[in-house]
Design a protein around this motif. Structure first.
Motif, PDB file in Angstrom:
ATOM      1  N   GLY A 151     -14.441 -12.073  37.269  1.00 20.67           N
ATOM      2  CA  GLY A 151     -13.080 -12.257  37.747  1.00 20.67           C
ATOM      3  C   GLY A 151     -12.095 -11.870  36.652  1.00 20.67           C
ATOM      4  O   GLY A 151     -12.299 -12.220  35.493  1.00 20.67           O
ATOM      5  N   ILE A 152     -11.094 -11.102  37.029  1.00 21.65           N
ATOM      6  CA  ILE A 152     -10.056 -10.740  36.071  1.00 21.65           C
ATOM      7  C   ILE A 152      -8.737 -11.271  36.606  1.00 21.65           C
ATOM      8  O   ILE A 152      -8.362 -10.992  37.744  1.00 21.65           O
ATOM      9  CB  ILE A 152     -10.016  -9.219  35.845  1.00 21.65           C
ATOM     10  N   LEU A 153      -8.098 -12.072  35.800  1.00 22.01           N
ATOM     11  CA  LEU A 153      -6.920 -12.796  36.261  1.00 22.01           C
ATOM     12  C   LEU A 153      -5.715 -12.446  35.399  1.00 22.01           C
ATOM     13  O   LEU A 153      -5.812 -12.372  34.184  1.00 22.01           O
ATOM     14  CB  LEU A 153      -7.207 -14.291  36.161  1.00 22.01           C
ATOM     15  N   THR A 155      -1.505 -13.440  35.021  1.00 20.83           N
ATOM     16  CA  THR A 155      -0.414 -14.270  35.523  1.00 20.83           C
ATOM     17  C   THR A 155       0.822 -13.383  35.628  1.00 20.83           C
ATOM     18  O   THR A 155       1.004 -12.447  34.850  1.00 20.83           O
ATOM     19  CB  THR A 155      -0.140 -15.476  34.605  1.00 20.83           C
ATOM     20  N   MET A 212      -0.110 -15.451  40.392  1.00 20.77           N
ATOM     21  CA  MET A 212      -1.320 -14.872  39.813  1.00 20.77           C
ATOM     22  C   MET A 212      -1.796 -13.696  40.640  1.00 20.77           C
ATOM     23  O   MET A 212      -1.520 -13.603  41.830  1.00 20.77           O
ATOM     24  CB  MET A 212      -2.483 -15.864  39.897  1.00 20.77           C
ATOM     25  N   MET A 214      -5.614 -11.651  41.068  1.00 18.75           N
ATOM     26  CA  MET A 214      -6.998 -11.659  40.614  1.00 18.75           C
ATOM     27  C   MET A 214      -7.774 -10.501  41.197  1.00 18.75           C
ATOM     28  O   MET A 214      -7.597 -10.151  42.361  1.00 18.75           O
ATOM     29  CB  MET A 214      -7.666 -12.971  41.012  1.00 18.75           C
ATOM     30  N   TYR A 265      -7.122 -11.855  31.772  1.00 21.05           N
ATOM     31  CA  TYR A 265      -8.112 -12.826  31.322  1.00 21.05           C
ATOM     32  C   TYR A 265      -9.362 -12.598  32.146  1.00 21.05           C
ATOM     33  O   TYR A 265      -9.272 -12.366  33.353  1.00 21.05           O
ATOM     34  CB  TYR A 265      -7.634 -14.257  31.561  1.00 21.05           C
ATOM     35  N   PHE A 294     -10.724 -19.674  32.779  1.00 27.84           N
ATOM     36  CA  PHE A 294     -10.218 -18.532  32.018  1.00 27.84           C
ATOM     37  C   PHE A 294      -9.629 -19.028  30.709  1.00 27.84           C
ATOM     38  O   PHE A 294      -8.948 -20.048  30.687  1.00 27.84           O
ATOM     39  CB  PHE A 294      -9.165 -17.782  32.825  1.00 27.84           C
ATOM     40  N   PHE A 313      -7.119 -19.018  28.756  1.00 29.47           N
ATOM     41  CA  PHE A 313      -5.714 -18.695  28.609  1.00 29.47           C
ATOM     42  C   PHE A 313      -5.211 -19.085  27.236  1.00 29.47           C
ATOM     43  O   PHE A 313      -5.592 -20.114  26.707  1.00 29.47           O
ATOM     44  CB  PHE A 313      -4.875 -19.455  29.641  1.00 29.47           C
ATOM     45  N   MET A 342       0.323 -24.598  35.123  1.00 21.75           N
ATOM     46  CA  MET A 342      -0.413 -24.079  36.272  1.00 21.75           C
ATOM     47  C   MET A 342      -1.875 -23.814  35.908  1.00 21.75           C
ATOM     48  O   MET A 342      -2.765 -23.891  36.731  1.00 21.75           O
ATOM     49  CB  MET A 342       0.267 -22.779  36.708  1.00 21.75           C
TER      50      MET A 342
END
Lengths: 205, 161
Positions: free
Chosen positions: A66-68, A70, A78, A80, A143, B97, B99, B105
């Motif tokens: 998973g690539i996230l 913001t 977000m 993803m 991320y 993740f 962060f 959030m």
């Protein structure tokens, strides 16, 4: 916007169309990176119950990357990009001209390769969204995490969970055939206010 | 061998031996088990968010730590669990993740764990065991016959708490 219903049919169509354009851009970017033709299928968009999200990518315990990112400025929330681990291996092999140990974990170089791919693909989607809506969208650095689909998807599911019980997922398939699939799925998770901003700027309230 | 009862995100259910109850791929969500060891009655809820009072759309009570645990309590009591026997085991609340920002959030895993503990304390239900936080997903299985909670993560040997 009705409280129980996140989006109506027209809004759904618009988001799907953005998905179409975004995946097209993503495929073009990917083709340049791979220096080969990349076919895309018409992306499938589905409005899913958040319980159904992991099913869409093969079940809660399927290992995925998973690539996230913001999002900030005019659109907050977000974005993803999720791909099955096989697709991730395929991509790394194509991009780095190397064999990947499919039972082992990925090294730093391979991880950063995937992260960059995720960045390009999500960037392509976001720039389509930004062009169409004329909203400024600032994305964070990507991320990345590799884990069970249920766990990875819990992060966007929780964000969606604040709005309601549904999530919009766009499946983008690239690549020549099933064995060589390099596709993935993306999820856009705007905050409630940003969601309204997107719809308003597209002229649909 | 009993059946494995599966609950998804924002769902809850109860379970009696020889069955077991599971939820797959917990990430930042928290799996809460309430258990009466003498009656061997248990229930599990998969909570996604800490506080129902902060969210407008809160009809699904199992989604939140506060209302989800309350409802779960009622369900196990209705099945015959004795209130003063009840203990809890909890797992999940990972930060999936890494962060760098401290954006609220993104800390939802921690907040889910905090809210779960606060609710259990309010209800005077002791936490017998927990496996929370960190950064990996978990599949959990609870066996009311033995009272064991099995935790599975990718690339790790499953272990009991």
């Amino acid at each position: 916007m009705a409280e129980n219903q996140i989006i109506n049919e027209m809004q759904f169509d618009v988001l799907r169309e953005i998905g179409n354009i975004g995946s097209g851009n993503a495929a073009t970017a990917l083709a340049k990176m791979l220096n080969q033709k990349v076919d895309i299928k018409v992306p499938k968009a589905a409005l899913l119950d958040f319980n159904e999200l992991p099913q869409a990518v093969g079940g809660e315990e399927t290992i995925v990357v998973g690539i996230l990112l913001t999002l900030s400025e005019d659109v907050e929330g977000m974005m993803m990009f999720i791909m099955k681990i096989e697709a991730a291996y395929n991509l790394i092999e194509k991009l780095m001209f190397m064999q990947v140990d499919r039972n082992g974990s990925l090294d730093e170089m391979q991880m950063s390769c995937l992260q960059e791919i995720g960045n390009i693909i999500t960037g392509a989607y976001l720039s389509s969204l930004s062009d169409l809506t004329r909203l400024t969208i600032q994305a964070s650095v990507p991320y990345m995490a590799m884990d069970m689909a249920g766990a990875i998807l819990s992060v966007p599911a929780i964000e969606f969970g604040k709005l309601g019980d549904k999530a919009l997922m766009i499946e983008a398939e690239f690549g020549e055939d099933a064995a060589n699939e390099i596709g993935g799925y993306f999820l856009l998770i705007p905050t409630m206010a940003s969601y309204d901003a997107i719809m308003a700027s597209l002229g649909i309230g | 061998m009993g059946n494995m009862i599966k609950i998804g995100m924002a769902e809850l259910n109860v379970c009696l031996p020889p069955d077991a109850i599971t939820t797959l791929g917990l990430g930042s969500c928290v799996g809460v088990v309430l258990y009466d060891p003498t009656q061997k009655i248990c229930g599990m809820v998969h909570v996604m968010l800490p506080d129902s009072t902060k969210i407008k759309n809160n009809e699904n009570r199992a989604k939140f730590a506060d209302t989800g645990i309350e409802d779960l309590l009622q369900r196990v009591l209705a099945l015959g669990a004795v209130r003063r026997n009840l203990v809890a085991k909890i797992a999940g609340g990972a930060q999936m993740f890494a962060f760098k920002s401290d954006n609220d959030m993104l800390r939802v895993g921690d907040r889910n764990v905090e809210a779960t503990k606060a609710k259990l304390q309010e209800l005077h239900i002791p936490i017998l065991a927990e496996d929370t936080g960190k950064n990996s997903g978990r599949t959990i299985e609870f066996y009311p016959e033995t009272g064991e909670l099995l935790v599975k993560s990718v690339g790790k040997t499953p272990y009991k708490i």
